[in-house]
Scaffold this active site. Structure first.
Site, PDB file in Angstrom:
ATOM      1  N   GLU A 234     -32.319  -7.679  10.188  1.00 16.28           N
ATOM      2  CA  GLU A 234     -33.630  -7.248  10.650  1.00 16.28           C
ATOM      3  C   GLU A 234     -34.779  -7.672   9.729  1.00 16.28           C
ATOM      4  OE1 GLU A 234     -34.386  -5.929  13.478  1.00 16.28           O
ATOM      5  OE2 GLU A 234     -32.368  -5.556  14.221  1.00 16.28           O
TER       6      GLU A 234
ATOM      7  N   SER B 134     -14.064  53.833  40.810  1.00 16.39           N
ATOM      8  CA  SER B 134     -13.711  54.992  39.992  1.00 16.39           C
ATOM      9  C   SER B 134     -13.813  54.741  38.492  1.00 16.39           C
ATOM     10  CB  SER B 134     -12.289  55.449  40.331  1.00 16.39           C
ATOM     11  OG  SER B 134     -12.258  56.012  41.628  1.00 16.39           O
TER      12      SER B 134
END
Length: 855
Positions: free
Chosen positions: A140, A517
């Site tokens: 680069e 219940s």
């Protein structure tokens, strides 16, 4: 000789130039000058030139090339003077926050999930090895440490290369320019944007060091497959840390950012290898590696594979709960700011909960028969590649492998599982398959093994306990299981369905169903608070409501037992006794008391049916209520996020939930249970009298010993208690129970409120799930004992009349001191002697039909 004519007076052609060598006629000139003086006015004084006039005069003195150059420099100066004040502040790069996914972990550090578009793991420049840095510099910007941000030598080389070859083989952008472009500018390619890039780059170079610029670059660049930054790329492609990368791997990674799709080692390995070898050559030319290392790296094979870190814990419902909460508190940025969330969920318990739920749903599904294939595919002429493509589209469900039936014989069936894998199911592995049974019968008509599946069927297979595969199917029934710590409400395990991949609906949190219940204990607690005792007699007989003759609730067995002690009434889950008790306590008084458990009164009916659990609650809300009984009477609120850290590792949130007393309730031997320790710094609210919490724990133990939850006795532990719950027509199956360290709620039912079928009440379907989980959760856990809190006295009670007795046949009850002389409660029911009343029976029917026939 004739005299020559005077040339000044001669007439000549208008095209004949005058003879400039002749002497002028002085007298004529003077005359002309005299005439001009008398005829012409004196010229006016010249005005001074403007800036543009002087600029034009200056340019007029220059030749054309210099004129163009001057205009260009002038335009550049104007552009700089106008643009410079509007340039972004490059100092912001010092505090840049890279986008990182939101990561969710269990309490013991196992990865649950990652949320976010980008995969990124920022690292400091000091953590990046020189080998990796040099690989990127080689491709680069080899003069990165020499230029001031704009490399004129590199740009010139790129220009010459372009003019020579006609191809853009070399780039002119430096690493500094790429950082500027990535953080500040748009991707458009214009002359104006390029000038801004140069100006900003010069500013960046002045504001930051080279190492800081390089660190930004290596953490920002894109490597394909959602990976950003060199650390994430190393993990994704090689499953390595940066210091573990070889020369070949570093060069391969350095070649990706230039063209993440074209140079990708996974999607385009040939082009990626070519790019890698070029970078290795550059590294040798620049002296970063020697010839020997270059040769070794050049001959290294391409080993890059996508190594995505898979979740280590299957807890998709918890992960989605975390994501939702983070978005609520931190906004959309919560997904991309690198937050790390640690939950309260423990890996081993979460796994146990998930396994128990899946096993229970699969067992229920198998009890009710095989429903047939998920789909039918025409396999004529279909190659393995085509079958692979089809199977890749099938939803993945844990533990249930999809397969295509390719052949069937009397001996069994051949199944194709994909990627060339074929298995054979013998007749024994298919024998259970039958039509869905009638809800009123246990068994439907069996099919022959050879007819259970047919060629082209898309089916599911499960690993058998004894090895090999067996026919299975995705359970259609739903389920949920949640377990919290009673001391502070921390969610220790939570499962909202068979698989989060199948449905995102979280039944543990978002579902609202009638608890049946399993809600009765709260009514009984309200009665104890009003003066009833476990020995008090209740009326298990029909309830008559004036003006509401249509409501005719009954017990599950359609019998009436008459006067019945509270302990026995709850253990046997007598509906009529519970309704009469609520009527005596008072609906409004009971609702006021129920608020102490954290229940929303709007979710509860304002009527006697409230005693039968006809309100609507989620499993986690029911767990919140039961925790009050389990911790000695304190109200704690379930929570699941223990800690939140930001992208820099700073703790931005740490839970400090209200906690119950740690050393005044359950004990293990001479020590307190696992919640032992100092008194909480943030004490929870005392919701109910601890004596009532003790009495309710004793009553719920009776459910396990002699009531509807006796199947739980197989755990062989005396410290577990709970209550079953079954709604009308067995549409919901519940079991809510607890131990010293766990409050666990299990539920099973259909999302469309379909019937589960006879025999699938809370004492079987849900309790089976609860038992399987608690067996794993309590393994190797010491037995916890509960000592009566101060203010309780022991009384021997006549089991038939509920009054105190000295007979050895009496049973022992713990009652509050103030109720010592009023065992039968505020509305005593007296019987003359031992209960001789025969139960009243009604006509039996196949299944309950009325709304309130709840267990």
């Amino acid at each position: 000789m004739e005299p020559q004519p005077n040339r000044a007076t001669s007439t000549s052609s208008p095209h004949t130039p005058p003879d400039i060598s002749a002497e002028p006629d002085v007298s004529r000139q003077a005359s002309t000058a005299s005439r001009r003086k008398t005829r012409l006015p004196r010229p006016a004084k010249r005005a001074p030139r403007s800036f543009l006039g002087w600029l034009g005069h200056f340019l007029g003195l220059l030749g054309m090339p210099l004129q163009l150059l001057a205009l260009g420099l002038l335009g550049l100066a104007v552009f700089i003077s106008v643009t410079l004040p509007d340039l972004p502040d490059v100092e912001s790069l010092r505090t840049v926050q890279f986008q990182e996914p939101l990561r969710v972990f269990s309490a013991d550090g196992a990865l649950i999930s990652e949320f976010g578009i980008e995969r990124r793991r920022p690292v400091a420049i000091g953590e990046i090895p020189p080998l990796v840095v040099n690989a990127f510099l080689a491709t680069e910007d080899s003069r990165f440490f020499e230029h001031g941000g704009v490399d004129t030598v590199g740009m010139g080389r790129a220009l010459i290369s372009y003019l020579t070859t006609g191809e853009k083989a070399q780039g002119g952008s430096t690493i500094s320019m790429q950082v500027t472009r990535n953080f500040f500018l748009s991707p458009e390619k214009t002359f104006q944007r390029k000038l801004m890039e140069v100006l900003l780059t010069l500013h960046v170079e002045q504001a930051l060091t080279k190492d800081e610029i390089l660190e930004l670059y290596l953490n920002q660049i894109f490597f394909g497959h959602r990976a950003y930054g060199i650390s994430a790329a190393a993990s994704l492609y090689y499953d390595k840390r940066l210091d573990e990368l070889t020369e070949a791997e570093a060069a391969m990674l350095a070649g990706i950012p230039k063209a993440p799709s074209t140079n990708n080692p996974v999607t385009n390995p040939a082009r990626a290898l070519e790019r890698r070898d070029y970078i290795l050559g550059r590294m040798r030319e620049l002296g970063y590696i020697d010839t020997n290392r270059y040769e070794i790296a050049l001959n290294a094979p391409d080993t890059a594979l996508l190594q995505r870190r898979q979740p280590e814990l299957d807890a998709g419902f918890i992960a989605e709960m975390v994501r939702s909460e983070m978005l609520r508190f931190y906004g959309e940025d919560a997904i991309s700011q690198g937050y790390r969330v640690t939950t309260t969920v423990e890996s081993w318990l979460q796994t146990a909960a998930q396994d128990s739920l899946r096993l229970s749903l699969s067992q229920y599904d198998r009890r009710h028969g095989y429903r047939g294939p998920e789909a039918v595919v025409n396999l004529a002429g279909m190659s393995e590649e085509r079958m692979d493509e089809y199977l890749a589209t099938v939803v993945r469900i844990p533990e249930l492998e999809p397969g295509l039936v390719t052949g069937v014989t009397s001996a069994g069936a051949e199944i194709y599982l994909g990627q060339g894998q074929r298995v054979t199911l013998d007749a024994g592995r298919l024998s259970w398959a039958r039509t869905q049974r009638n809800l009123a019968r246990w068994n439907g008509p069996r099919r022959k093994s050879s007819g259970a599946v047919l060629a082209g069927d898309l089916i599911r297979l499960r690993r058998a306990k004894k090895g090999g595969w067996e026919l299975s199917q995705i359970p259609r029934v739903g389920g949920a299981l949640v377990s919290i710590a009673p001391r502070d409400g921390a969610v220790r395990a939570l499962v909202g369905g068979y698989s989060f991949n199948e449905t995102k609906f979280n039944r543990a949190v978002d579902m609202r169903r009638q608890p049946g219940s399993s809600f009765k204990p709260f009514i009984y607690a309200a009665a104890l608070d009003k003066g009833w005792t476990p020995a008090s007699l209740l009326k298990d007989q029909a309830v008559k409501i004036p003006g509401n003759e249509r409501w005719n609730p009954k017990n599950a067995d359609h019998k009436e037992l008459g006067p019945i002690r509270m302990r026995k009434a709850l253990a046997l889950s007598r509906n009529l006794a519970s309704i009469n008790l609520l009527q005596s306590v008072g609906i409004e008084e009971a609702q006021t008391y129920l608020r102490r458990f954290g229940f929303d009164l709007e979710a509860l009916p304002l009527g006697l049916s409230m005693a039968l659990g006809t309100g609507e609650l989620s499993p986690v809300k029911l767990a919140e209520g039961y925790a009050v009984f389990a911790n000695g009477g304190y109200h704690v609120i379930p929570y699941f996020i223990a800690r939140v850290e930001d992208g820099n590792g700073r703790i931005v949130f740490e839970a400090n939930p209200p906690q119950a007393c740690a050393d005044c309730w359950y004990r293990t031997g001479t020590a307190t249970a696992s919640t032992q320790g100092l008194q909480p710094s943030n004490p929870a609210e005392q919701a109910i009298d601890p004596r009532i919490a003790y009495q309710m724990t004793s009553l719920l133990r009776e459910v396990v010993e002699h009531g509807t939850g006796t199947r739980a006795k197989k755990l062989n532990r005396e410290d577990i208690v709970g209550k079953t719950g079954t709604t009308n027509d067995v549409r919901d199956s519940w079991f809510a129970g607890y131990q010293a360290n766990f409050v666990t709620i299990a539920w099973m039912g259909f999302d469309d409120f379909g019937k589960l079928g006879r025999g699938e009440e809370g004492g079987k379907a849900a309790l089976g799930m609860w038992i399987d989980f608690m067996r794993k959760a309590l393994k190797d856990q010491p037995l916890a004992t509960l000592e009566p809190p101060p203010g309780l006295v022991q009384v021997r009670v006549d089991p038939n009349r509920g009054t105190e007795t000295k007979s050895k046949s009496g049973i022992l009850e713990m009652v509050r001191e103030e109720n010592r002389l009023m065992l039968l409660g505020p509305e005593p029911i007296k019987v003359a002697g031992p209960a001789t009343r025969k139960p009243t029976t009604t006509v039996k029917r196949s299944a309950p039909r009325v709304m309130d026939d709840l267990f």
